[in-house]
Motif scaffolding. Structure first.
Motif, PDB file in Angstrom:
ATOM      1  N   ASN A 209       0.834  -1.361  -0.107  1.00  0.00           N
ATOM      2  CA  ASN A 209       0.018  -0.232  -0.032  1.00  0.00           C
ATOM      3  C   ASN A 209       0.915   1.486  -0.101  1.00  0.00           C
ATOM      4  O   ASN A 209       1.588   1.627   0.651  1.00  0.00           O
ATOM      5  N   GLY A 210       0.767   1.836  -1.347  1.00  0.00           N
ATOM      6  CA  GLY A 210       1.947   3.735  -1.338  1.00  0.00           C
ATOM      7  C   GLY A 210       0.666   4.881  -1.210  1.00  0.00           C
ATOM      8  O   GLY A 210       1.594   5.768  -1.545  1.00  0.00           O
ATOM      9  N   ASN A 211      -0.344   4.220  -0.317  1.00  0.00           N
ATOM     10  CA  ASN A 211      -0.849   5.758  -0.449  1.00  0.00           C
ATOM     11  C   ASN A 211      -0.931   6.888   0.424  1.00  0.00           C
ATOM     12  O   ASN A 211      -1.274   7.935   0.095  1.00  0.00           O
ATOM     13  N   LYS A 212       0.658   6.614   1.290  1.00  0.00           N
ATOM     14  CA  LYS A 212       0.700   7.614   1.859  1.00  0.00           C
ATOM     15  C   LYS A 212       2.069   8.329   0.997  1.00  0.00           C
ATOM     16  O   LYS A 212       2.764   9.632   0.583  1.00  0.00           O
ATOM     17  N   ILE A 213       2.491   7.890  -0.610  1.00  0.00           N
ATOM     18  CA  ILE A 213       3.538   8.104  -0.713  1.00  0.00           C
ATOM     19  C   ILE A 213       2.505   9.265  -2.044  1.00  0.00           C
ATOM     20  O   ILE A 213       2.051   8.971  -2.997  1.00  0.00           O
TER      21      ILE A 213
END
Length: 176
Positions: free
Chosen positions: A114-118
């Motif tokens: 999960n790369g939602n913070k990128i």
């Protein structure tokens, strides 16, 4: 790590991807690059380029590092877990990138993340895959990552992932 920098390794891989697209000379595929030299466009500039072009896919190439664990190795791919679930979405693109890169390199298959913070993942309107090709802090993997032959294999895997993903998008468009 030492005299090696992520930006140089990833640039080598991206230049090899460009060579593959140039060699194929397929006018039906438009490919845009955020950098082909030692420049450093901002994250905002990268996402704006993709969004303004209405890109079908957004591939971001990186090299991982994990402090304190020199034994960690393999390919990981980040994607937008919060993106809408569609017939072909960011998770599908990320999975294809992971599978093709692992096959091309004979590398350890780690996982999708999960790369939602990128920033680029969160703000891209296109399906985005942020591919971590390997780990710089692992001495044996670093030795492979800096090798031009290995970079060419990495490029071939990502090139194949892009072609496979574009083909799936094309088939879906024809069905609709």
């Amino acid at each position: 790590y030492g005299t090696y920098y992520e930006k140089n390794i990833t640039l080598g891989i991206v230049q090899q991807i460009k060579a593959l697209f140039d060699e194929a000379d397929d006018a039906s595929i438009g490919v845009y690059y955020t950098r082909l030299d030692d420049s450093n466009p901002s994250l905002s500039e990268r996402v704006t380029l993709a969004n303004d072009l209405g890109a079908d896919l957004f591939l971001s190439v990186h090299i991982n590092s994990l402090k304190g664990n020199t034994g960690v190795e393999g390919v990981e791919v980040m994607y937008n877990e919060l993106a809408p679930d569609t017939a072909f979405d960011t998770q599908d693109f990320a999975q294809i990138c992971l599978d093709e890169e692992v096959a091309a390199l004979g590398a350890k298959k780690r996982r999708l993340i999960n790369g939602n913070k990128i920033y680029i993942i969160r703000n891209s309107t296109a399906p985005v895959a942020l591919v971590e090709v390997g780990f710089m802090n692992n001495p044996s993997e670093l030795a492979r990552l800096v090798d031009p032959g290995y970079q060419k294999k990495a490029a071939k895997g990502l090139y194949e992932a892009l072609l496979k993903s574009l083909d799936r998008l094309d088939r879906l468009d024809k069905q609709n």
